[in-house]
Design a protein around this motif. Structure first.
Motif, PDB file in Angstrom:
ATOM      1  N   LEU A   7       0.816  -1.214   0.000  1.00 45.79           N
ATOM      2  CA  LEU A   7       0.000   0.000   0.000  1.00 45.79           C
ATOM      3  C   LEU A   7       0.851   1.266   0.000  1.00 45.79           C
ATOM      4  CD1 LEU A   7      -2.744   1.428   0.176  1.00 45.79           C
ATOM      5  CD2 LEU A   7      -2.686   1.080   2.652  1.00 45.79           C
ATOM      6  N   ASP A   8       1.914   1.304   0.812  1.00 48.89           N
ATOM      7  CA  ASP A   8       2.728   2.519   0.891  1.00 48.89           C
ATOM      8  C   ASP A   8       3.381   2.850  -0.443  1.00 48.89           C
ATOM      9  OD1 ASP A   8       2.486   3.808   3.398  1.00 48.89           O
ATOM     10  OD2 ASP A   8       3.591   2.199   4.356  1.00 48.89           O
ATOM     11  N   GLU A   9       3.722   1.843  -1.223  1.00 50.03           N
ATOM     12  CA  GLU A   9       4.322   2.102  -2.531  1.00 50.03           C
ATOM     13  C   GLU A   9       3.320   2.820  -3.442  1.00 50.03           C
ATOM     14  OE1 GLU A   9       5.913  -1.490  -4.177  1.00 50.03           O
ATOM     15  OE2 GLU A   9       6.793  -2.102  -2.250  1.00 50.03           O
ATOM     16  N   HIS A  10       2.059   2.429  -3.363  1.00 51.56           N
ATOM     17  CA  HIS A  10       1.026   3.111  -4.146  1.00 51.56           C
ATOM     18  C   HIS A  10       0.826   4.540  -3.642  1.00 51.56           C
ATOM     19  CE1 HIS A  10      -0.497  -0.289  -6.550  1.00 51.56           C
ATOM     20  NE2 HIS A  10      -0.196  -1.039  -5.496  1.00 51.56           N
ATOM     21  N   LEU A  11       0.719   4.697  -2.340  1.00 49.68           N
ATOM     22  CA  LEU A  11       0.468   6.025  -1.781  1.00 49.68           C
ATOM     23  C   LEU A  11       1.609   6.979  -2.085  1.00 49.68           C
ATOM     24  CD1 LEU A  11      -1.000   4.985   1.689  1.00 49.68           C
ATOM     25  CD2 LEU A  11      -2.271   5.969  -0.238  1.00 49.68           C
ATOM     26  N   ALA A  12       2.841   6.478  -2.128  1.00 52.07           N
ATOM     27  CA  ALA A  12       3.989   7.327  -2.424  1.00 52.07           C
ATOM     28  C   ALA A  12       3.921   7.895  -3.840  1.00 52.07           C
ATOM     29  CB  ALA A  12       5.288   6.544  -2.232  1.00 52.07           C
ATOM     30  N   ARG A  13       3.149   7.259  -4.710  1.00 46.97           N
ATOM     31  CA  ARG A  13       2.951   7.770  -6.074  1.00 46.97           C
ATOM     32  C   ARG A  13       1.681   8.602  -6.190  1.00 46.97           C
ATOM     33  NH1 ARG A  13       4.287   2.252  -7.087  1.00 46.97           N
ATOM     34  NH2 ARG A  13       2.115   1.780  -7.637  1.00 46.97           N
ATOM     35  N   GLY A  14       1.019   8.859  -5.056  1.00 47.60           N
ATOM     36  CA  GLY A  14      -0.252   9.574  -5.106  1.00 47.60           C
ATOM     37  C   GLY A  14      -1.370   8.700  -5.622  1.00 47.60           C
ATOM     38  N   ASP A  15      -1.236   7.391  -5.424  1.00 46.89           N
ATOM     39  CA  ASP A  15      -2.227   6.425  -5.903  1.00 46.89           C
ATOM     40  C   ASP A  15      -2.902   5.773  -4.704  1.00 46.89           C
ATOM     41  OD1 ASP A  15      -3.714   4.450  -7.148  1.00 46.89           O
ATOM     42  OD2 ASP A  15      -1.971   3.149  -7.538  1.00 46.89           O
ATOM     43  N   ALA A  16      -4.083   6.270  -4.368  1.00 48.02           N
ATOM     44  CA  ALA A  16      -4.854   5.664  -3.281  1.00 48.02           C
ATOM     45  C   ALA A  16      -5.820   4.609  -3.802  1.00 48.02           C
ATOM     46  CB  ALA A  16      -5.624   6.746  -2.523  1.00 48.02           C
ATOM     47  N   GLY A  17      -5.756   4.326  -5.093  1.00 41.90           N
ATOM     48  CA  GLY A  17      -6.730   3.443  -5.733  1.00 41.90           C
ATOM     49  C   GLY A  17      -6.933   2.103  -5.067  1.00 41.90           C
ATOM     50  N   PRO A  18      -5.876   1.342  -4.758  1.00 43.11           N
ATOM     51  CA  PRO A  18      -6.091   0.032  -4.129  1.00 43.11           C
ATOM     52  C   PRO A  18      -6.840   0.123  -2.804  1.00 43.11           C
ATOM     53  CG  PRO A  18      -3.871   0.178  -4.999  1.00 43.11           C
ATOM     54  CD  PRO A  18      -4.461   1.555  -5.120  1.00 43.11           C
ATOM     55  N   ALA A  19      -6.500   1.108  -1.971  1.00 47.82           N
ATOM     56  CA  ALA A  19      -7.199   1.275  -0.696  1.00 47.82           C
ATOM     57  C   ALA A  19      -8.649   1.673  -0.918  1.00 47.82           C
ATOM     58  CB  ALA A  19      -6.497   2.328   0.163  1.00 47.82           C
ATOM     59  N   LEU A  20      -8.874   2.574  -1.863  1.00 50.22           N
ATOM     60  CA  LEU A  20     -10.243   3.034  -2.122  1.00 50.22           C
ATOM     61  C   LEU A  20     -11.110   1.904  -2.659  1.00 50.22           C
ATOM     62  CD1 LEU A  20      -9.504   6.512  -3.774  1.00 50.22           C
ATOM     63  CD2 LEU A  20      -9.806   5.946  -1.346  1.00 50.22           C
ATOM     64  N   THR A  21     -10.551   1.079  -3.532  1.00 46.56           N
ATOM     65  CA  THR A  21     -11.303  -0.061  -4.070  1.00 46.56           C
ATOM     66  C   THR A  21     -11.657  -1.037  -2.956  1.00 46.56           C
ATOM     67  OG1 THR A  21     -10.252   0.141  -6.242  1.00 46.56           O
ATOM     68  CG2 THR A  21     -11.225  -1.997  -5.687  1.00 46.56           C
ATOM     69  N   TRP A  22     -10.698  -1.316  -2.082  1.00 46.05           N
ATOM     70  CA  TRP A  22     -10.931  -2.224  -0.959  1.00 46.05           C
ATOM     71  C   TRP A  22     -12.059  -1.700  -0.078  1.00 46.05           C
ATOM     72  CZ3 TRP A  22     -10.955  -2.542   4.325  1.00 46.05           C
ATOM     73  CH2 TRP A  22     -10.736  -3.781   4.919  1.00 46.05           C
ATOM     74  N   LEU A  23     -12.005  -0.427   0.271  1.00 38.52           N
ATOM     75  CA  LEU A  23     -13.027   0.158   1.141  1.00 38.52           C
ATOM     76  C   LEU A  23     -14.385   0.194   0.454  1.00 38.52           C
ATOM     77  CD1 LEU A  23     -10.887   3.033   2.652  1.00 38.52           C
ATOM     78  CD2 LEU A  23     -11.889   1.138   3.930  1.00 38.52           C
ATOM     79  N   ARG A  24     -14.388   0.515  -0.824  1.00 39.47           N
ATOM     80  CA  ARG A  24     -15.660   0.565  -1.543  1.00 39.47           C
ATOM     81  C   ARG A  24     -16.319  -0.816  -1.579  1.00 39.47           C
ATOM     82  NH1 ARG A  24     -13.829   2.347  -5.903  1.00 39.47           N
ATOM     83  NH2 ARG A  24     -13.721   0.397  -7.088  1.00 39.47           N
ATOM     84  N   GLU A  25     -15.544  -1.834  -1.909  1.00 37.32           N
ATOM     85  CA  GLU A  25     -16.115  -3.173  -2.056  1.00 37.32           C
ATOM     86  C   GLU A  25     -16.451  -3.801  -0.713  1.00 37.32           C
ATOM     87  OE1 GLU A  25     -13.224  -5.269  -4.359  1.00 37.32           O
ATOM     88  OE2 GLU A  25     -13.789  -4.288  -6.247  1.00 37.32           O
ATOM     89  N   ARG A  26     -15.602  -3.592   0.278  1.00 30.52           N
ATOM     90  CA  ARG A  26     -15.808  -4.240   1.577  1.00 30.52           C
ATOM     91  C   ARG A  26     -16.863  -3.528   2.422  1.00 30.52           C
ATOM     92  NH1 ARG A  26     -11.980  -7.808   3.646  1.00 30.52           N
ATOM     93  NH2 ARG A  26     -10.819  -8.789   1.958  1.00 30.52           N
ATOM     94  N   LEU A  27     -17.019  -2.215   2.239  1.00 30.90           N
ATOM     95  CA  LEU A  27     -17.836  -1.454   3.188  1.00 30.90           C
ATOM     96  C   LEU A  27     -18.783  -0.459   2.525  1.00 30.90           C
ATOM     97  CD1 LEU A  27     -16.576  -0.053   6.563  1.00 30.90           C
ATOM     98  CD2 LEU A  27     -17.963   1.369   5.078  1.00 30.90           C
ATOM     99  N   GLN A  28     -18.255   0.439   1.711  1.00 31.28           N
ATOM    100  CA  GLN A  28     -19.031   1.607   1.309  1.00 31.28           C
ATOM    101  C   GLN A  28     -20.234   1.275   0.441  1.00 31.28           C
ATOM    102  OE1 GLN A  28     -16.003   4.098  -0.433  1.00 31.28           O
ATOM    103  NE2 GLN A  28     -15.168   4.695   1.553  1.00 31.28           N
ATOM    104  N   THR A  29     -20.079   0.367  -0.491  1.00 31.42           N
ATOM    105  CA  THR A  29     -21.176   0.080  -1.422  1.00 31.42           C
ATOM    106  C   THR A  29     -22.419  -0.455  -0.715  1.00 31.42           C
ATOM    107  OG1 THR A  29     -21.714  -1.016  -3.518  1.00 31.42           O
ATOM    108  CG2 THR A  29     -20.449  -2.285  -1.907  1.00 31.42           C
ATOM    109  N   HIS A  30     -22.228  -1.038   0.478  1.00 31.51           N
ATOM    110  CA  HIS A  30     -23.342  -1.667   1.191  1.00 31.51           C
ATOM    111  C   HIS A  30     -24.170  -0.671   2.000  1.00 31.51           C
ATOM    112  CE1 HIS A  30     -21.514  -5.414  -0.021  1.00 31.51           C
ATOM    113  NE2 HIS A  30     -20.394  -5.085   0.601  1.00 31.51           N
TER     114      HIS A  30
END
Length: 495
Positions: A430-453
């Motif tokens: 995750l930190d490697e993505h965030l260091a590039r300004g890419d929060a996508g993997p975390a956002l996808t995880w949160l959307r699928e696991r929690l937010q969409t419901h």
């Protein structure tokens, strides 16, 4: 589809739409409404609240609820939410509901003026009216039970003040121990330089995009106290700027984006239904606090944010990304909850919880509230309140009658701690993505696991479903010890 359920949901859709309109009036009041419009807006809010109360207590709702036969978990959840609201609102007289809307609308404007003028005395009369009205409402809902529990249930159903108090008792000693250990260590560097408002807001918009905010369904404005408003296709956020502190703007924005993307990401089929919103305020705060802290103040994201700030502001007194990460997470003694570091933030919530619980029980009167606040702050933080805007006047919540709301901030931190463990487990890079300004993997995880419901499940069950574990304070405390122990070189001193 079951006929009773279909008729109930058609009626409920209109109620949900009107509630969104009322929310938009509140957004307008806090952002662009002319100051002289406040008395008229209070009447408008009272009139609309009366209409909403009539719809929420319509006798047909009871008939539909009795006849409806849910076909799936979504229908069961919608019926559960409607039944809970119907039972609650049926206990509150319509004139009381309308008067609360009228007085809190007026009180907000008075609070904003008093915040600027540092005038507690001018605020107390309207606050006394708000407290009196909320006491009446809590008593009506509780029907002999604890009025504060009745109000808390509006934000975190199924949670009692006694349970919150037990959580706070478990959190306070380790948080104080960690704070005291850090206070003996050298402080990280502070930001210096020029931070023009236009550049701050440009960076705020950029970080909002990084964290998934959909601009086609939202907008960013300034407010005295940042907030998020709306759901579905219209979810708006606000922030604030300070000439000497761009981090205030940036992290206020990230926090509100956490709220907003939760609402934007609820599944389309739930729109304008009870399920089509956050599961609870605690779960909502888990999103905003996770975005703001575990992601936004992470070592990975510090790399990207440091570079963007150098691009926009030039040199600002911080030599490198490591030092910047320490500055983002510095423990600094201060007065304002929204600017507090993660170690001390929950101590601010405990103060407010105890005071507002005493207010609702009648153990504390409004005339004694400022003295009680100042005494408690000195005892908890070790230095005196220097002015009202750093004390009793700093938060908007009590002016608009949000008693029972504050505990959800700490519940949100606890929930965020649990989500963060699962998130890191599933996304080890995750930190490697965030260091590039890419929060996508975390956002996808949160959307699928929690937010969409949305509100399919209750608060704690939402976290349990997302993580596979029952929520508790352990993950939050481990995260804080590990993070601040590394920054301040504490090793195992606070384990």
């Amino acid at each position: 589809m079951d006929r009773a359920y279909a008729e109930l949901m058609a009626f409920q859709r209109g109620t949900e739409a009107l509630a969104q309109v009322m929310g938009r009036l509140g957004w307008d009041q806090e952002t662009v409404m002319p100051p002289a419009a406040a008395p008229q807006r209070a009447e408008e809010m009272a009139a609309l609240e009366a209409v909403l109360h009539q719809r929420r207590t319509d006798p047909r709702i009871g008939e539909w609820l009795a006849a409806a036969r849910p076909a799936d978990p979504v229908q069961e959840a919608n019926l559960r939410h409607i039944a809970r609201r119907f039972a609650r609102d049926s206990r509150v007289p319509e004139d009381l509901a309308a008067e609360i809307a009228r007085v809190t609308s007026r009180a907000h404007g008075i609070w904003a003026e008093c915040l600027q003028s540092e005038d507690v005395a001018a605020f107390l009369p309207v606050l006394r009216d708000v407290v009196d009205l909320r006491r009446q409402e809590g008593a009506a809902i509780a029907q002999g039970g604890d009025p504060y529990d009745a109000l808390l249930a509006d934000y975190e159903p199924g949670t009692t003040a006694a349970e919150v108090a037990r959580l706070f008792d478990a959190l306070r000693p380790p948080l104080v121990a960690l704070r005291d250990a850090i206070r003996d260590r050298p402080a990280p560097p502070v930001l210096t330089g020029a931070f023009p408002e236009e550049a701050q807001l440009a960076l705020a918009r950029e970080v909002a995009t990084v964290f998934g905010y959909d601009w086609s369904r939202g907008r960013l404005d300034k407010a005295v106290h940042p907030f998020s408003s709306g759901s579905g296709l219209d979810v708006r956020i606000t922030t604030r700027t300070r000439a000497d502190d761009p981090l205030n703007c940036i992290f206020s924005t990230i926090h509100e984006v956490g709220h907003a993307t939760y609402e934007q990401n609820v599944a389309e089929e739930h729109r304008l239904t009870p399920v089509g919103q956050g599961a609870s305020l605690g779960v909502h705060e888990s999103q905003s606090r996770l975005y703001e802290n575990q992601l936004g103040r992470s070592r990975g994201f510090a790399d990207w944010l440091f570079g963007r700030m150098r691009d926009l502001f030039g040199a600002f007194g911080i030599a490198d990304a490591d030092s910047f990460h320490a500055a983002l997470n510095a423990l600094r003694d201060g007065y304002v909850r929204t600017e507090a570091d993660e170690v001390q933030y929950n101590l601010h919530i405990m103060l407010r919880f105890d005071l507002e619980r005493a207010l609702m029980r009648g153990d504390l009167e409004v005339s004694d509230l400022e003295a009680a606040w100042n005494d408690r702050f000195l005892a908890d933080f070790g230095f005196p309140v220097d002015r009202p805007s750093h004390g009793l006047l700093q938060d908007v919540h009590w002016s608009v009658g949000l008693f029972g709301y504050f505990p959800t901030y700490t519940l949100g931190n606890v929930y965020a701690g649990c989500l963060h463990v699962a998130l890191r487990r599933d996304i080890p890079d995750l930190d490697e993505h965030l260091a590039r300004g890419d929060a996508g993997p975390a956002l996808t995880w949160l959307r699928e696991r929690l937010q969409t419901h949305g509100a399919l499940r209750e608060g704690a069950d939402t976290i349990r479903a997302a993580t596979g574990e029952s929520p508790g304070e352990g993950p939050l405390l481990d995260y804080l010890r590990d993070k601040f122990g590394a920054i301040y070189g504490l090793a195992d001193a606070v384990k």
